[in-house]
Scaffold this active site. Structure first.
Site, PDB file in Angstrom:
ATOM      1  N   ASP A 111     -19.800  15.228 -13.837  1.00 31.92           N
ATOM      2  CA  ASP A 111     -21.248  15.161 -13.623  1.00 31.92           C
ATOM      3  C   ASP A 111     -21.604  14.304 -12.411  1.00 31.92           C
ATOM      4  O   ASP A 111     -22.770  14.034 -12.152  1.00 31.92           O
ATOM      5  CB  ASP A 111     -21.945  14.625 -14.878  1.00 31.92           C
ATOM      6  CG  ASP A 111     -21.467  13.240 -15.291  1.00 31.92           C
ATOM      7  OD1 ASP A 111     -20.565  12.657 -14.629  1.00 31.92           O
ATOM      8  OD2 ASP A 111     -21.986  12.713 -16.296  1.00 31.92           O
ATOM      9  N   CYS A 154       0.833  -1.209   0.000  1.00 31.83           N
ATOM     10  CA  CYS A 154       0.000   0.000   0.000  1.00 31.83           C
ATOM     11  C   CYS A 154       0.865   1.255   0.000  1.00 31.83           C
ATOM     12  O   CYS A 154       0.539   2.241  -0.668  1.00 31.83           O
ATOM     13  CB  CYS A 154      -0.931   0.004   1.203  1.00 31.83           C
ATOM     14  SG  CYS A 154      -2.133  -1.346   1.188  1.00 31.83           S
TER      15      CYS A 154
END
Length: 153
Positions: free
Chosen positions: A135, A44
């Site tokens: 959007d 990670c």
């Protein structure tokens, strides 16, 4: 879990950079929300460091970046320093890490790996990537196990 074309769920969350309201934070831009299993893990750390190195490319594309894991804000803040050090960069991590200790958001967004558990027996956040358009609609989703690393290239 949101489907392609759906308006991505709005949420309020604590992050390594303070509280956000997601739709407000991404207003007028593209966004990438990606999850990782846990802070302070080698894979990670390399993934988040690579995102640091790619931030100029994200900015060129008017894209805001958000990470998420089931660790808390204090852990995220401390770990961010390791990520920046690994990336060879100075300063603060240029994007927020969302804290989701109770896994409410991870469950809502379908980001929980049912097979991988932490030391307490709780499911880890899997590796998910969501790309959200200006959007606020989901344009792409990728979901894979916590045990599989990723390449941000």
């Amino acid at each position: 879990m949101p489907n392609l074309g759906d308006v991505f769920p709005d949420f309020e969350a604590e992050t390594s950079k303070g509280k956000i309201q997601f739709h407000q934070a991404i207003e007028g831009s593209w966004a990438i929300l990606f999850s990782h299993p846990a802070d302070y893990t080698p894979v990670c750390t390399t993934e988040l460091a690579r995102v640091v190195k790619l931030m100029d490319k994200f900015k060129e594309r008017n894209c805001k970046v958000f990470a998420l894991s089931c660790d808390g804000v204090e852990s995220h803040i401390g770990w961010s320093k390791d990520v920046m050090d690994y990336a060879g960069e100075k300063g603060d991590l240029p994007y927020p890490i969302i804290a989701d200790e109770k896994r409410n958001l991870a469950v809502k967004l379908g980001m929980v790996d049912p097979d991988e558990k932490d030391a307490k027996g709780l499911p880890l956040t899997c590796r998910a990537v969501f790309i959200i358009g200006p959007d606020k609609r989901l344009k792409l989703s990728i979901l894979y196990p916590a045990t599989t690393g990723r390449n941000f290239e």
